[in-house]
Design a protein around this motif. Structure first.
Motif, PDB file in Angstrom:
ATOM      1  N   ASP A 237       8.740  -0.286  -5.308  1.00 17.47           N
ATOM      2  CA  ASP A 237       9.305  -0.610  -3.999  1.00 17.47           C
ATOM      3  C   ASP A 237       9.194   0.605  -3.080  1.00 17.47           C
ATOM      4  O   ASP A 237      10.136   1.002  -2.403  1.00 17.47           O
ATOM      5  N   LEU A 238       7.990   1.187  -3.060  1.00 14.27           N
ATOM      6  CA  LEU A 238       7.802   2.488  -2.424  1.00 14.27           C
ATOM      7  C   LEU A 238       7.647   2.421  -0.904  1.00 14.27           C
ATOM      8  O   LEU A 238       8.085   3.318  -0.196  1.00 14.27           O
ATOM      9  N   MET A 239       6.996   1.364  -0.407  1.00 18.18           N
ATOM     10  CA  MET A 239       6.712   1.329   1.023  1.00 18.18           C
ATOM     11  C   MET A 239       6.719  -0.101   1.536  1.00 18.18           C
ATOM     12  O   MET A 239       6.729  -1.058   0.761  1.00 18.18           O
ATOM     13  N   ARG A 240       6.703  -0.231   2.827  1.00 17.30           N
ATOM     14  CA  ARG A 240       6.656  -1.531   3.479  1.00 17.30           C
ATOM     15  C   ARG A 240       5.260  -1.758   4.053  1.00 17.30           C
ATOM     16  O   ARG A 240       4.416  -0.862   4.084  1.00 17.30           O
ATOM     17  N   LEU A 241       5.012  -2.951   4.527  1.00 19.47           N
ATOM     18  CA  LEU A 241       3.686  -3.311   5.018  1.00 19.47           C
ATOM     19  C   LEU A 241       3.228  -2.382   6.137  1.00 19.47           C
ATOM     20  O   LEU A 241       2.046  -2.035   6.215  1.00 19.47           O
ATOM     21  N   ARG A 242       4.159  -1.954   6.981  1.00 20.79           N
ATOM     22  CA  ARG A 242       3.807  -1.061   8.089  1.00 20.79           C
ATOM     23  C   ARG A 242       3.179   0.237   7.574  1.00 20.79           C
ATOM     24  O   ARG A 242       2.228   0.767   8.179  1.00 20.79           O
ATOM     25  N   ALA A 243       3.681   0.764   6.471  1.00 18.28           N
ATOM     26  CA  ALA A 243       3.128   1.991   5.900  1.00 18.28           C
ATOM     27  C   ALA A 243       1.916   1.701   5.019  1.00 18.28           C
ATOM     28  O   ALA A 243       1.008   2.537   4.925  1.00 18.28           O
ATOM     29  N   PHE A 244       1.902   0.538   4.379  1.00 15.73           N
ATOM     30  CA  PHE A 244       0.854   0.221   3.413  1.00 15.73           C
ATOM     31  C   PHE A 244      -0.533   0.197   4.055  1.00 15.73           C
ATOM     32  O   PHE A 244      -1.474   0.821   3.544  1.00 15.73           O
TER      33      PHE A 244
END
Length: 412
Positions: free
Chosen positions: A258-265
């Motif tokens: 659960d490291l990042m969200r779509l915006r960062a991915f």
């Protein structure tokens, strides 16, 4: 290589069979490692360079990159017996039965000849409830391979893919010499614990090792358990490693940590691929999405352990994320696959050597029905074989992204 040899077989005579020769373990005998660290006991192969290791203090990454998946000693010899002293570090989970000792595979002229394990060694005790870990020191052990066929031959000792392994001493009853890779092409792969070989039967039967063998490729495996997280230092390691074909498997660790969200991915994927391309502007580059994993197809992470059956030796995982949070940018495997398709399609307009492969073509829903993931995350030995065979067919076979590379190798 030995003054007293049987004229018929070329093997050392009985009078000489116990005359051991100790050969220093140097980088020219090692394949699949990006760095070799000298320790008080010997040498420790690393699958990430020192500069990368210095940029992240995460214990999971440190353990994974020092577990020598795909790393092997390769040499030519007339020896009929080989001994390798090592200091392994074995992992145990508090409250669970002991894990099996790591396996050493010996290949003779490319064929599996023998397997053994090393007992003893250091113990890394992990408390999964708290995340704490403690290392208890242990003794050096020996992997022994007697009864080898006589005559000149190429030997490969594949080190355990799931045990940190310090190499202490290499002994043979005839001299050895390093072997060059010749005209074999190098396949550089990066992925998660599945790529590292979690639950595979042995180091030469992880799915990347099987695929490399079927494709007649020289493997460098940067599968890093729990650590395929689009880290910039990993991208730089890929950038700086000579290779003829590259694949990167992206997704499952980003969900189960659960490291990042779509915006960062999305920009992280672009940045990772940009960095790889700095060192390999025209090398065939294959992006793989995750294999089928029911607990995270539509449910975001994190993945959490289910301890209910741990005492019986069965560790299960479950998804702890809320599917309702997908709308706010949380990642599931299907979200990641859709975005990878879009990113690769966008980049391929300017990069004709970039390719995409859906991980469900390697292991999909029908495969799960036949060969379920034992802990809900990792494939078993039979599934590693299936994935390796399918990858070899899809990547190295007719019409695959690495087909032309293999054809050039065959003609050379």
């Amino acid at each position: 290589m030995n003054d007293e040899e049987d004229e018929a077989t070329g093997a050392p005579t009985a009078a000489r069979v116990t005359d051991w020769i100790t050969t220093p373990i140097t980088s020219d005998l090692l394949r699949g490692a990006l760095d070799v660290e000298r320790t008080e006991h010997g040498v420790l192969p690393h699958r990430l360079p020192a500069r990368a290791r210095a940029q992240c203090a995460d214990g999971q990454l440190a353990m994974a990159e020092a577990q020598p998946s795909g790393v092997r000693l390769v040499f030519r010899t007339r020896a009929t017996a080989v001994e390798l002293d090592t200091l392994p570090t074995k992992m145990v989970y508090q409250g669970a039965p002991p894990r099996p000792d790591g396996v050493y595979d010996l290949l003779v002229d490319g064929r599996l000849f023998g397997q053994t394990s090393v007992t003893g060694g250091n113990v890394l005790a992990v408390d999964m409830a708290t995340g704490s870990a403690e290392t208890r020191p242990g003794a050096v052990g020996t992997a022994r391979f007697p009864g080898l066929p006589g005559g000149a031959k190429q030997l490969e000792i594949w080190l355990p893919h799931n045990e940190i392994t310090q190499l202490v001493a290499l002994r043979t009853n005839a001299a050895i010499e390093p072997v060059s890779t010749g005209d074999r092409k190098v396949w550089l792969h990066h992925g998660s614990s599945i790529s590292q070989g979690s639950n595979a039967a042995s180091p030469s039967t992880t799915w990347p090792a099987l695929a490399a063998s079927l494709g007649d490729m020289e493997l460098i495996n940067l599968g890093l358990g729990g650590s395929a997280l689009l880290d910039p230092f990993t991208a730089r390691a890929l950038r700086d490693t000579p290779a003829d074909a590259i694949s990167v498997k992206i997704g499952i660790n980003l969900v189960n940590t659960d490291l990042m969200r779509l915006r960062a991915f999305t920009p992280a994927v672009h940045g990772f691929l940009d960095t790889v391309r700095e060192g390999h502007p025209t090398t065939p580059l294959l992006v793989l999405s995750p294999i089928f994993c029911p607990i995270h197809e539509d449910d975001p992470g994190p993945s959490v352990p289910d301890f209910s059956e741990l005492a019986a030796g069965r560790l299960q995982f479950r998804a702890a994320g809320d599917p309702g949070e997908l709308a706010s940018g949380k990642l599931s495997l299907n979200v990641i696959r859709d975005e990878l398709v879009r990113v690769v399609k966008q980049r391929a307009a300017d990069d004709p050597h970039l390719y995409y492969l859906d991980g469900r073509d390697l292991y999909g829903e029908a495969d799960f029905a036949e060969l379920p993931l034992p802990d809900q995350l990792h494939p078993d030995a039979a599934t590693h074989r299936r994935i390796g065979e399918r990858f070899a067919a899809l990547a190295f076979g007719a019409g695959g992204p690495f087909t032309a590379l293999r054809a050039r190798h065959s003609r050379s």
